[in-house]
Design an enzyme around this catalytic site. Sequence first.
Site, PDB file in Angstrom:
ATOM      1  N   HIS A 115      16.284 -10.224 -13.195  1.00 18.34           N
ATOM      2  CA  HIS A 115      16.888 -10.334 -11.870  1.00 18.34           C
ATOM      3  C   HIS A 115      17.896 -11.470 -11.842  1.00 18.34           C
ATOM      4  CE1 HIS A 115      13.387  -7.934 -11.007  1.00 18.34           C
ATOM      5  NE2 HIS A 115      12.609  -8.933 -11.389  1.00 18.34           N
ATOM      6  N   ARG A 147      11.178 -14.276  -7.795  1.00 16.40           N
ATOM      7  CA  ARG A 147      10.458 -14.440  -9.071  1.00 16.40           C
ATOM      8  C   ARG A 147      11.413 -14.057 -10.193  1.00 16.40           C
ATOM      9  NH1 ARG A 147       6.507 -12.274  -5.594  1.00 16.40           N
ATOM     10  NH2 ARG A 147       4.882 -13.811  -5.114  1.00 16.40           N
ATOM     11  N   ASP A 157       8.008  -4.453  -5.390  1.00 16.40           N
ATOM     12  CA  ASP A 157       8.827  -5.559  -5.904  1.00 16.40           C
ATOM     13  C   ASP A 157       9.377  -5.272  -7.299  1.00 16.40           C
ATOM     14  OD1 ASP A 157       8.584  -7.028  -3.644  1.00 16.40           O
ATOM     15  OD2 ASP A 157       7.096  -8.443  -4.410  1.00 16.40           O
ATOM     16  N   GLU A 202       5.320  -2.997  -0.274  1.00  8.35           N
ATOM     17  CA  GLU A 202       4.052  -3.729  -0.220  1.00  8.35           C
ATOM     18  C   GLU A 202       3.710  -4.261   1.166  1.00  8.35           C
ATOM     19  OE1 GLU A 202       6.424  -4.372  -2.591  1.00  8.35           O
ATOM     20  OE2 GLU A 202       5.535  -5.486  -4.253  1.00  8.35           O
ATOM     21  N   TYR A 258      15.566 -11.835  -4.826  1.00 15.33           N
ATOM     22  CA  TYR A 258      14.178 -11.864  -5.275  1.00 15.33           C
ATOM     23  C   TYR A 258      13.826 -13.216  -5.894  1.00 15.33           C
ATOM     24  CZ  TYR A 258       9.748 -10.094  -7.017  1.00 15.33           C
ATOM     25  OH  TYR A 258       8.404  -9.893  -7.250  1.00 15.33           O
ATOM     26  N   GLU A 281       4.545  -6.766 -11.893  1.00 13.93           N
ATOM     27  CA  GLU A 281       3.486  -6.496 -10.928  1.00 13.93           C
ATOM     28  C   GLU A 281       3.883  -5.360  -9.994  1.00 13.93           C
ATOM     29  OE1 GLU A 281      -0.433  -7.636  -9.686  1.00 13.93           O
ATOM     30  OE2 GLU A 281       0.791  -8.368 -11.341  1.00 13.93           O
ATOM     31  N   ASP A 302       9.437  -6.393 -10.335  1.00 19.72           N
ATOM     32  CA  ASP A 302       8.913  -7.137 -11.485  1.00 19.72           C
ATOM     33  C   ASP A 302       7.758  -6.338 -12.092  1.00 19.72           C
ATOM     34  OD1 ASP A 302       6.907  -7.467  -9.625  1.00 19.72           O
ATOM     35  OD2 ASP A 302       7.165  -9.622  -9.395  1.00 19.72           O
TER      36      ASP A 302
END
Length: 780
Positions: A349, A305, A85, A12, A303, A89, A87
């Site tokens: 995670h 989140r 990432d 990203e 990570y 998203e 997750d």
Amino acid sequence: MAKAKTNLVIVESPAKAKTIGKYLGSDYKVTASMGHLRDLPKSTLGVDIEHGFLPNYQPVKGREETISELKSAAKNSARVYLATDPDREGEAISWHLKELLGLKDEEAYRVTFNEITKKVVRDSIESPRAIDKDLVDAQQARRVLDRIVGYKLSPFLWRKIKRGLSAGRVQSVATRMVTDREDEIRAFVPEEYWLLDVDLSRTVKQGRFKAGFHGREDKKMELTSEDEVKKVVAAVENSPFTVGNVKRSEKRKSPSPPFITSTLQQEASRKLGMTPRRTMSIAQQLYEGIDIEGEGTVGLITYMRTDSLRISEEALSDAKTLITNQYGPSYYPGSPTRYKTKNTAQDAHEAIRPSNVFITPDKIKNSVTSDQYKLYRLIWSRFISCQMTSAVYDSVTVDVVSAGYVFRATNSVVKFSGFTAVYEEGRDDDREENNSPLPDLEEGEPLKLEDIKKEQKFTSPPSRYTEATLIKAMEETGVGRPSTYAPTISTILDREYVVKDGRNLRPTALGEVVTGLMKDRFSDIVDLKFTARMEESLDSIEKGVRDWQSVLADFYGGFAASIDSAETALEGERIKIPDELSDEICDRCGRQMVVKAGRFGRFLACPGYPECNFTKPLVVEMPGRCPKCGSRILKRTSKNGYTYYACEKLKECGFMTWDVPVKENCPECGQTLFKKSGRGFKKPFCINEACPNFLPEDKRGYKKKTETGETAEAPASEDKKQPAKPAGKAAAKPAGKTAGKKAPAKEKKTAKKTAAKPKSAPAAGKKSAGKKTPAAGKDI
């Protein structure tokens, strides 16, 4: 001979690309998509409700060049690795990239990194997987669900209240939580209670201590009236005091678990004063990689989140090594401490921890910004402490008996610091615990009464939410998920449904009106349990248990009926937002001023417009009183954007200072105490020159830039950037802003920060000219 094709890795952000590129070498080209390249259109709903809620994804406007470059790079690459990432998203971004680049399923190699280290990056590249469609569907369901709620509800609010409003599945619930708490505070009826303390001294040996009323010898009791206090005082003031029970014990305090997203945001708010949005932004930087002196570009944390407390075996082993080497074997419990993750957690995670515990905060201090250093130190300390032994305290509880009543004194001292040598968790309240030293008392020992002190108190209403406690409440009730806490709070603040009053969150009149309408007509949307169940449904899609379209279908039937019912019930009706009254009086006509919202923020206006169009900045009353005239102290902002504190009668009195007034008074002279501005705990000091506790300006810790550019301690009177003083010498000169500090570039920015109405703002009662209308339906 043809040159071998390189492999393309798409992430990203450029920072992440730089870190990963260093680990993979010349056989790989690492590039950044800069986030989503495909999404729902902004101008329309973009969802075909009648045909299975199919979304109409389109390339994001303005990203055509990036898309073209990625297509070209993919076409000329041996393999395409999608490394967004780890997750929902990130999985969705990878899926959209696959679709945009025209990759077949077997041509899209999905890789994820829980931490961006050389080992993890190389291992992940060697073991790619297919895109997880369940994860994609879960994110797609959330996106479509929030789009439907936002784009259907927001226009309804525009018609019934005012243009520019928005509603959403998560933001509306968060606003309700703040509003409900305000209702609880208003409805609260304080109850009287009394504190009764006795000062006692030993008759045989030296020693004096204080004990508080506990109750009768057979049970604990509360003192709820002055008559009850007088009865106890009359009984004990002429009766002997004797040491009753002395209980000595050893207490242990366990360390807090490692951070997850919610606890990181809470602790950064408490200890560092960071907003959740700022916390997550800096954490993202630490995760993606920072150029560290002597180390190169390094991903510093895992990570950020996550809702899991799981820790890798390698990290546990490294923590043991560091603790035993740096603090000693007694600080390690003998075996790793493993924490149990909540049943409701996604557990995708690890917990948030340093990628390499041997990179201590001191090693990176000169390579990172101040905020990056503070947040990394917080994460590092919390993780190391969670693997350390418990702190041990020697605790003593003494019961003193007189006339059948018991007075209790307690004290605890640290016997072994354990994890507290590294870290202690902050807390949301400001309670002060009485932990005065106690003499070595013996049971049956006679005591002498020196003094009796009584104090009337009243129970306090529930505290308003802070950003930290609201996140905690959202997590406990299941509203939102780790990725949504920060943007949700930012949204309700940006929409001015909620404002910050110091650290506290308070609903505005607009927020209360919108919440009231939502509760009346869309009770499901703002129901905490309903929202939590919807989050569980999204989790079930991720696990492959439910189909995303069926979840949306189950929701939409009742929601559409609520919209139709509300439109019919409120046809032709428009709800007025009541003016928010202030404590300020109009300087021209004497009316009580009201709070208005303009293009540059909130300001005070006379309600007598158009007869009286007087306006002034929104002021914040501070604790304490002016040391010169006893009037209120107000928080103000200079034209350059600096915060200072001044007497409400500034023109007549002249008192102003950079130092922050606090609620405590000086024990010597009784005047208001002040503390140095800025984050973190600062010991209050007295500014009364005639007081023994007076602290001179050059001892208050402020610094200024010298002509050579070096920093030096200096009194504030030499600071050329302070706001212009009124006539008359102030009791305390403004002290502490760094000389030469650059003022905000635009007056518009200053006006927004100060919540003041600048000269260009509209007169009270008029619509804000040129105000940008928020996009309908934007939500978390």
